[in-house]
Design a protein around this motif. Structure first.
Motif, short mmCIF file in Angstrom:
data_model
loop_
_atom_site.label_atom_id
_atom_site.label_comp_id
_atom_site.label_asym_id
_atom_site.label_seq_id
_atom_site.Cartn_x
_atom_site.Cartn_y
_atom_site.Cartn_z
N LEU A 116 0.83 -1.20 0.00
CA LEU A 116 0.00 0.00 0.00
C LEU A 116 0.87 1.25 0.00
CD1 LEU A 116 -2.69 -1.19 2.57
CD2 LEU A 116 -2.55 -1.63 0.11
N GLN A 117 0.22 2.38 0.05
CA GLN A 117 0.93 3.64 -0.11
C GLN A 117 1.98 3.86 0.99
OE1 GLN A 117 -1.29 7.42 0.35
NE2 GLN A 117 -0.53 7.96 -1.69
N LYS A 118 1.64 3.57 2.24
CA LYS A 118 2.55 3.82 3.35
C LYS A 118 2.95 2.57 4.13
CE LYS A 118 2.68 8.36 3.00
NZ LYS A 118 3.96 9.08 2.72
N GLU A 119 2.41 1.41 3.74
CA GLU A 119 2.65 0.19 4.51
C GLU A 119 2.43 -1.02 3.63
OE1 GLU A 119 -0.37 0.03 7.57
OE2 GLU A 119 -1.95 0.53 6.14
N PHE A 120 2.90 -2.16 4.11
CA PHE A 120 2.49 -3.40 3.47
C PHE A 120 1.75 -4.23 4.49
CE2 PHE A 120 6.58 -4.89 5.14
CZ PHE A 120 6.32 -6.20 5.51
N VAL A 121 0.78 -5.00 4.00
CA VAL A 121 -0.13 -5.75 4.86
C VAL A 121 -0.14 -7.20 4.41
CG1 VAL A 121 -2.51 -5.98 5.69
CG2 VAL A 121 -1.59 -3.70 5.19
N ILE A 122 -0.07 -8.09 5.40
CA ILE A 122 -0.18 -9.53 5.13
C ILE A 122 -1.42 -10.04 5.85
CG2 ILE A 122 0.90 -11.79 5.42
CD1 ILE A 122 3.60 -10.40 5.44
N VAL A 123 -2.30 -10.71 5.12
CA VAL A 123 -3.51 -11.28 5.69
C VAL A 123 -3.46 -12.80 5.55
CG1 VAL A 123 -6.03 -11.33 5.65
CG2 VAL A 123 -4.83 -9.22 5.06
N GLY A 126 -7.72 -14.62 7.79
CA GLY A 126 -8.56 -13.52 8.25
C GLY A 126 -7.90 -12.56 9.23
N GLN A 127 -6.63 -12.81 9.56
CA GLN A 127 -5.90 -11.95 10.50
C GLN A 127 -4.90 -11.10 9.72
OE1 GLN A 127 -6.65 -11.82 13.86
NE2 GLN A 127 -8.30 -13.23 13.32
N ALA A 128 -4.97 -9.78 9.90
CA ALA A 128 -4.11 -8.86 9.16
C ALA A 128 -2.97 -8.35 10.04
CB ALA A 128 -4.92 -7.69 8.62
N GLN A 129 -1.79 -8.29 9.46
CA GLN A 129 -0.63 -7.67 10.11
C GLN A 129 -0.09 -6.61 9.17
OE1 GLN A 129 0.61 -8.32 13.17
NE2 GLN A 129 -0.94 -9.89 13.62
N SER A 130 0.06 -5.39 9.69
CA SER A 130 0.55 -4.30 8.84
C SER A 130 1.91 -3.82 9.33
CB SER A 130 -0.45 -3.14 8.84
OG SER A 130 -0.56 -2.57 10.13
N PHE A 131 2.73 -3.37 8.41
CA PHE A 131 4.08 -2.88 8.71
C PHE A 131 4.32 -1.63 7.88
CE2 PHE A 131 3.81 -7.46 8.95
CZ PHE A 131 4.35 -7.77 10.19
N GLU A 132 4.49 -0.51 8.54
CA GLU A 132 4.81 0.71 7.82
C GLU A 132 6.24 0.64 7.27
OE1 GLU A 132 4.06 4.20 10.09
OE2 GLU A 132 1.94 3.73 10.43
N TYR A 133 6.44 1.20 6.10
CA TYR A 133 7.77 1.18 5.50
C TYR A 133 8.79 1.88 6.39
CZ TYR A 133 4.94 0.00 1.40
OH TYR A 133 4.04 -0.59 0.55
N SER A 134 8.33 2.86 7.16
CA SER A 134 9.24 3.63 8.02
C SER A 134 9.85 2.75 9.12
CB SER A 134 8.50 4.82 8.65
OG SER A 134 7.38 4.37 9.40
N TYR A 135 9.20 1.59 9.42
CA TYR A 135 9.75 0.69 10.43
C TYR A 135 11.14 0.20 10.05
CZ TYR A 135 5.03 0.22 12.46
OH TYR A 135 3.80 0.46 13.05
N PHE A 136 11.41 0.13 8.76
CA PHE A 136 12.66 -0.44 8.27
C PHE A 136 13.69 0.63 7.91
CE2 PHE A 136 9.01 -3.06 7.23
CZ PHE A 136 9.36 -4.27 7.82
N GLY A 137 13.45 1.85 8.40
CA GLY A 137 14.35 2.95 8.05
C GLY A 137 14.00 3.51 6.68
N ASN A 138 14.79 4.41 6.21
CA ASN A 138 14.53 5.06 4.92
C ASN A 138 15.06 4.17 3.79
OD1 ASN A 138 13.71 6.95 3.07
ND2 ASN A 138 15.46 8.30 3.37
N ILE A 139 14.35 3.05 3.57
CA ILE A 139 14.82 2.08 2.58
C ILE A 139 14.41 2.49 1.17
CG2 ILE A 139 14.73 0.18 4.22
CD1 ILE A 139 12.12 -0.73 2.78
N THR A 140 15.14 1.95 0.20
CA THR A 140 14.77 2.09 -1.21
C THR A 140 14.74 0.69 -1.81
OG1 THR A 140 15.80 4.27 -1.39
CG2 THR A 140 15.38 3.08 -3.44
N ALA A 141 13.61 0.32 -2.38
CA ALA A 141 13.47 -1.03 -2.95
C ALA A 141 12.63 -0.95 -4.21
CB ALA A 141 12.82 -1.97 -1.94
#
Length: 258
Positions: A116-123, A126-141
């Motif tokens: 997604l725009q600011k995070e990636f989500v794994i479902v 039926g259970q969702a876990q979200s992780f903002e990209y900022s959690y991993f520092g200022n990465i480029t991928a």
């Protein structure tokens, strides 16, 4: 009597279960570990299958069907004007740099990986876990980087599932031990009411063998991927009932008259 005969007898004979109270503690512990193995087989199988299918699908789909994108400055960037949703048989992949999707409106989906725009989500389940990209520092991928990462995980799936299976089994075996200790308390209460002169240690052994029927029942249900409402309570009730029947089978010692 060997452990496999004990397993068979424990399915129908409270009297035999009661007789097992005199055996060594280590044989009972070994039996409890066997029950834990039986319980864990369906979960480990479907865990392995789900991870294998999901990561393999993700790796191939990222390479073939996902449009180019990059993650930079803690945001997802692409040339897409609307979200890209790719539906596979066992996995949905969402690429959305527009901000249309968020964790809430995809959490009810099936197995899903969403960039997604600011995070990636794994479902999963039926259970969702979200992780903002900022959690991993200022990465480029880029798409290529994440495709290589997915392919790497696809190559080490056997090792990952083996580690997860071991961890799951350890926690399951520990929970079985705790369950037996708790339910044995009910057994000591029954023994007192029925006037049976047995120790807590003996009651614990009876409790372990009384767990055989619910263990086999839930092994079958889990193998068929059939959810049993209030499964834990049902398992405890069945075990306690068998504990009661087994303790009832113990002969009450008649006091010797002087």
């Amino acid at each position: 009597m060997n452990i496999f005969k004990q397993f068979y007898r424990s399915l129908y004979s409270p009297k035999d279960i009661a007789s097992f109270r005199t055996q060594g503690i280590w044989k009972t512990i070994a039996y409890l570990l066997i029950l834990s193995i039986v319980t864990s087989i369906p979960t480990i199988y479907y865990l392995n299958k789900g991870m294998n299918d999901g990561i393999h699908t993700l790796a191939s789909t990222m390479e073939e069907d996902v449009p180019d994108f990059r993650i930079e400055d803690n945001s997802l960037h692409s040339e897409l004007k609307e979200p890209k949703v790719i539906n596979k048989e066992d996995l949905t992949i969402i690429i959305d740099s527009t901000g249309t999707y968020n964790e809430k409106n995809i959490s009810s989906s099936g197995n899903t990986v969403a960039l997604l725009q600011k995070e990636f989500v794994i479902v999963t389940a039926g259970q969702a876990q979200s992780f903002e990209y900022s959690y991993f520092g200022n990465i480029t991928a880029t798409k290529s980087d994440l495709t290589d990462l997915a392919q790497y995980f696809d190559s080490i799936i056997p090792m990952l599932t083996a580690i997860m299976a071991v961890v799951f089994f350890i926690f399951l075996a520990a929970s079985k031990v705790i369950e037996a200790f708790i339910l044995a308390i009910f057994g000591t209460f029954f023994a007192r009411i029925l006037g049976k002169g047995i120790t807590y240690k003996e009651t614990w052994k009876i409790t372990v063998y009384s767990m055989t029927i619910p263990t086999l029942f839930f092994f079958i249900m889990d193998s068929l991927e059939t959810n049993v409402p209030n499964g834990s309570l049902l398992s405890w009730f069945i075990t306690i009932f068998i504990v009661f029947l087994s303790i009832k089978e113990i002969e009450t010692k008649t006091p010797i008259k002087e």
